[in-house]
Design an enzyme around this catalytic site. Structure first.
Site, short mmCIF file in Angstrom:
data_model
loop_
_atom_site.label_atom_id
_atom_site.label_comp_id
_atom_site.label_asym_id
_atom_site.label_seq_id
_atom_site.Cartn_x
_atom_site.Cartn_y
_atom_site.Cartn_z
N ASP A 45 0.85 -1.19 0.00
CA ASP A 45 0.00 0.00 0.00
C ASP A 45 0.89 1.24 0.00
OD1 ASP A 45 -2.12 -1.68 0.21
OD2 ASP A 45 -2.50 -1.32 2.34
N LYS A 66 -1.39 2.64 -5.52
CA LYS A 66 -1.27 3.70 -6.53
C LYS A 66 -2.62 3.96 -7.17
CE LYS A 66 1.32 2.55 -9.97
NZ LYS A 66 2.59 2.13 -10.55
N MET A 181 -8.52 7.02 10.70
CA MET A 181 -9.21 7.53 9.51
C MET A 181 -10.25 8.58 9.89
SD MET A 181 -9.67 3.89 7.53
CE MET A 181 -10.18 3.00 8.99
N1 SAH Z 1 -3.25 -1.12 9.70
C1 SAH Z 1 -2.97 0.26 10.12
C2 SAH Z 1 -4.21 1.12 10.04
C3 SAH Z 1 -4.75 1.29 8.63
S1 SAH Z 1 -6.10 2.41 8.53
C4 SAH Z 1 -2.36 0.23 11.52
O1 SAH Z 1 -2.39 -0.80 12.20
O2 SAH Z 1 -1.79 1.24 11.92
C5 SAH Z 1 -5.25 3.90 8.08
C6 SAH Z 1 -5.27 4.87 9.25
O3 SAH Z 1 -4.31 4.48 10.21
C7 SAH Z 1 -4.91 6.29 8.91
O4 SAH Z 1 -6.02 6.99 8.39
C8 SAH Z 1 -4.53 6.83 10.26
O5 SAH Z 1 -5.67 7.09 11.05
C9 SAH Z 1 -3.83 5.64 10.87
N2 SAH Z 1 -2.37 5.69 10.72
C10 SAH Z 1 -1.59 4.82 10.08
N3 SAH Z 1 -0.28 5.16 10.21
C11 SAH Z 1 -0.26 6.27 10.96
C12 SAH Z 1 0.79 7.09 11.48
N4 SAH Z 1 2.07 6.84 11.25
N5 SAH Z 1 0.43 8.16 12.24
C13 SAH Z 1 -0.86 8.42 12.51
N6 SAH Z 1 -1.88 7.69 12.05
C14 SAH Z 1 -1.59 6.62 11.30
#
Ligand code: SAH
Length: 260
Positions: A45, A66, A181
């Site tokens: 992703d 992408k 999100m």
């Molecule tokens: N699987 C991911 C979450 C995917 S959903 C996990 O476990 O972290 C995508 C959301 O994750 C984003 O919209 C945001 O809310 C959050 N997110 C992912 N990486 C982030 C980061 N480095 N800092 C803040 N929020 C993050």
């Protein structure tokens, strides 16, 4: 593809549903890092970021985050490609940001692989839902403040009756709420929580790009966080932490490092 002794289709290949952690490549697990180097194909992703993707030999990378003609690769196309690669006997890494089972369609992909007889393994990652608050000086639980933590999506419109997140029920718990999100809909769910009786003075923090060099944090209360978000210019990927634990940050800021 050959048929095994038990009549099941043998693929030869294997799929690893792996997490990349929140962003800083040093939060990749040792196992994920090894697999990124060894796999035949890495379907990734956008979230893992260039520093992590650069660990993958260039010819092995497939960017499925992408947007071609404004569209991401569809989930169906990703599912099909994973199975196809595995059936060719390849080792496939399906790489997602954070942990692959947290709001990452990991469950759907597991079901698809199982339905097609493709062996797979889940490689957990450091989820942003816990690590994001942590690096910002916010423990998601605390003996004096929160004995539970709930991770929810902020992607849904809370004013819709069919919203899958029960904000009213969440407002009634003393636990920490972590919203993924949820940058755009912040005004909607903070309002929903206050309407449901949550104290407008409840501490709230937002962490953007946690563990990245350009990490940003905004703090406020249920009532003021929308203005704080706008002032700081918080944009996705970011998460929101709602609850007393969000107030702890200001008590530890003097010595909290790194100072991003
Ligand atoms: N699987 C991911 C979450 C995917 S959903 C996990 O476990 O972290 C995508 C959301 O994750 C984003 O919209 C945001 O809310 C959050 N997110 C992912 N990486 C982030 C980061 N480095 N800092 C803040 N929020 C993050």
């Amino acid at each position: 593809m050959t048929d095994g002794a038990d009549g099941e289709a043998e693929t030869g290949g294997k799929v690893y549903l792996a997490g990349s952690g929140p962003g800083d490549p040093e939060y990749l697990t040792v196992k994920a890092r090894r697999l990124l180097r060894e796999a035949d194909v890495v379907m990734h992703d956008k979230l893992p970021g260039p520093d992590i993707i650069s660990l993958v030999p260039e010819d092995n990378r497939v960017d499925v985050g992408k947007r071609a003609h404004g569209e991401r690769t569809s989930q169906e196309a990703i599912n099909l490609a994973m199975v196809e690669h595995a059936r060719e006997g390849k080792t496939v890494v399906r790489l997602k940001g954070g942990d692959p089972t947290v709001f990452a369609r990991g469950g759907e992909e597991m079901a698809h692989l199982a339905a097609n007889g493709v062996p797979f393994e889940v490689i957990p990652g450091v989820t942003s839902a816990i690590a994001g608050p942590g690096v910002a000086g916010i423990p998601v639980t605390h003996r004096d403040h929160a004995s539970s933590v709930t991770v929810v999506t902020g992607h849904e419109d809370p004013t819709k009756a069919e919203s899958a997140v029960d904000w009213e029920a969440l407002a009634a718990t003393d636990g920490t709420i972590v919203v993924l999100m949820g940058v755009t809909r912040l005004p909607l769910y903070t309002e929903a929580l206050m309407d449901a009786g949550m104290d407008p003075e409840t501490p709230v923090a937002m962490v953007e790009r946690a563990t990245w060099p350009d990490q940003q944090v905004a703090t406020g209360t249920l009532e003021s966080i929308v203005d704080a978000r706008d002032e700081a210019g918080i944009s996705p990927p970011a998460l929101t932490i709602i609850g007393d634990v969000a107030g702890i940050r200001e008590n530890v800021l003097d010595t909290l490092e790194p100072d991003r």
